[in-house]
Design an enzyme around this catalytic site. Structure first.
Site, PDB file in Angstrom:
ATOM      1  N   ASP A  46      42.435  41.858  47.159  1.00 47.04           N
ATOM      2  CA  ASP A  46      43.586  41.207  47.371  1.00 47.04           C
ATOM      3  C   ASP A  46      44.771  42.092  47.091  1.00 47.04           C
ATOM      4  O   ASP A  46      45.584  41.379  46.604  1.00 47.04           O
ATOM      5  CB  ASP A  46      43.605  39.624  46.801  1.00 47.04           C
ATOM      6  CG  ASP A  46      42.507  38.839  47.205  1.00 47.04           C
ATOM      7  OD1 ASP A  46      41.680  39.121  47.972  1.00 47.04           O
ATOM      8  OD2 ASP A  46      42.488  37.614  46.551  1.00 47.04           O
ATOM      9  N   LYS A 144      38.448  35.819  52.722  1.00 49.09           N
ATOM     10  CA  LYS A 144      37.868  34.505  52.149  1.00 49.09           C
ATOM     11  C   LYS A 144      38.936  33.730  52.012  1.00 49.09           C
ATOM     12  O   LYS A 144      40.319  33.920  52.173  1.00 49.09           O
ATOM     13  CB  LYS A 144      37.397  35.051  50.464  1.00 49.09           C
ATOM     14  CG  LYS A 144      38.598  35.661  49.855  1.00 49.09           C
ATOM     15  CD  LYS A 144      38.164  36.009  48.493  1.00 49.09           C
ATOM     16  CE  LYS A 144      39.504  36.899  47.734  1.00 49.09           C
ATOM     17  NZ  LYS A 144      40.286  35.815  47.251  1.00 49.09           N
ATOM     18  N   CYS A 189      41.332  36.069  41.171  1.00 53.02           N
ATOM     19  CA  CYS A 189      40.440  36.487  42.249  1.00 53.02           C
ATOM     20  C   CYS A 189      39.479  37.741  41.565  1.00 53.02           C
ATOM     21  O   CYS A 189      38.476  37.676  42.199  1.00 53.02           O
ATOM     22  CB  CYS A 189      40.946  37.173  43.672  1.00 53.02           C
ATOM     23  SG  CYS A 189      41.626  35.297  44.487  1.00 53.02           S
TER      24      CYS A 189
HETATM   25  C1  VGL Z   1      44.786  34.709  44.164  1.00 55.78           C
HETATM   26  C2  VGL Z   1      45.718  32.648  43.750  1.00 55.78           C
HETATM   27  C3  VGL Z   1      45.419  32.215  45.108  1.00 55.78           C
HETATM   28  C4  VGL Z   1      44.316  35.975  43.780  1.00 55.78           C
HETATM   29  C5  VGL Z   1      44.419  34.371  45.619  1.00 55.78           C
HETATM   30  O1  VGL Z   1      44.223  37.029  44.599  1.00 55.78           O
HETATM   31  O2  VGL Z   1      43.915  36.063  42.435  1.00 55.78           O
HETATM   32  N1  VGL Z   1      45.235  33.712  43.205  1.00 55.78           N
HETATM   33  N2  VGL Z   1      45.005  32.828  46.038  1.00 55.78           N
END
Ligand code: VGL
Ligand code: ZN
Length: 242
Positions: A46, A144, A189
């Site tokens: 991410d 995802k 994540c």
């Molecule tokens: C994430 C919160 C919501 C992350 C993704 O990538 O850690 N955190 N969505």
């Protein structure tokens, strides 16, 4: 390879699951430093605009992981990126729950869910990878969190802890034994992805300088403790072979 021959000859169960598990235990769970070879994957979690300064769910100093990951990436032949990829009106957004604010928790059918500002909506600038992420040999992108009613911190299994993304099968078919996990955010994540990698039988490492955290009510300390309990090794860049 000896492991495969032994399993076949003894007429036990063949197959990638056992193979991966056997090789991981041969390599030794206690192993502190990963080997980087063609059976090792770098999983970059991410590294997207919305998780960096200026984004809607900015992780403090999130952009600082980019040069670290770019440099690390040069040592890996297998690189996989995860990409948080939500519908608009996603159930993990506070804006989808009247009266709720970001960072509050609600009960979902699958368990507690932290509510977030709208982020990483499919097709938006915020959902794009950071433009300075420079990993041209990356082979795979796992998106995802694309089902409106289920979140997915992990690249392997969605938040209902039941729905697979297909990543375990993909990595097994590719003969991957070992995962080095980096990116954003350490306590969400990255942690969930690393723990699921270890649970799936991959020897799993998280490189601390290549991650940054959200740290909500002690979530960072909890995440490191949970990762340690679940056979994820915490390493530094200097622990990786040059
Ligand atoms: C994430 C919160 C919501 C992350 C993704 O990538 O850690 N955190 N969505
Ligand atoms: Zn998200």
């Amino acid at each position: 390879m000896a492991g495969r021959f032994e399993i076949d000859r003894r007429g036990l169960i063949a197959g990638a699951t056992i193979l991966a598990a056997t090789a991981a235990s041969q390599a030794g769970k206690a192993q502190e430093k990963p080997v980087i070879d063609e059976r090792t994957v770098l999983i970059v979690v991410d590294v997207q605009n919305d998780f960096c300064p200026g984004g809607s769910l900015a992780v403090t100093k999130g952009d600082e992981v980019v040069p670290v990951i770019n440099a690390l990436g040069k040592r890996f032949s297998n690189i996989l990126l995860t990409q948080d990829w939500h519908t608009s009106g996603h159930a993990s957004f506070a804006s989808s729950h009247p009266g709720k604010k970001p960072f509050e928790t609600v009960q979902m059918p699958y368990g507690p869910q932290v509510l977030w500002p709208d982020h990483c909506v499919q097709g938006t600038k915020g959902a794009e990878f950071r433009a300075d992420l420079d990993l041209p040999q990356a082979q795979t992108i796992i998106r995802k969190g694309y089902r409106r009613d289920i979140d997915s911190y992990s690249g392997f299994v969605e938040a209902d802890r039941r729905t697979p993304t297909g990543l375990t099968g993909y990595l097994r078919e590719r003969g991957i034994l070992r995962a080095v996990v980096v990116g954003l955010a350490t306590d969400f994540c990255v942690s969930w992805t690393a723990q699921d990698a270890a649970k799936a039988g991959f020897e799993t490492f998280v490189v601390e300088e290549a991650c940054r955290a959200i740290d909500l009510d002690g979530s960072l300390a909890r995440a490191w403790a949970e990762m340690a309990e679940n056979d994820v090794s915490r390493i530094k860049v200097s622990d990786l072979p040059g």
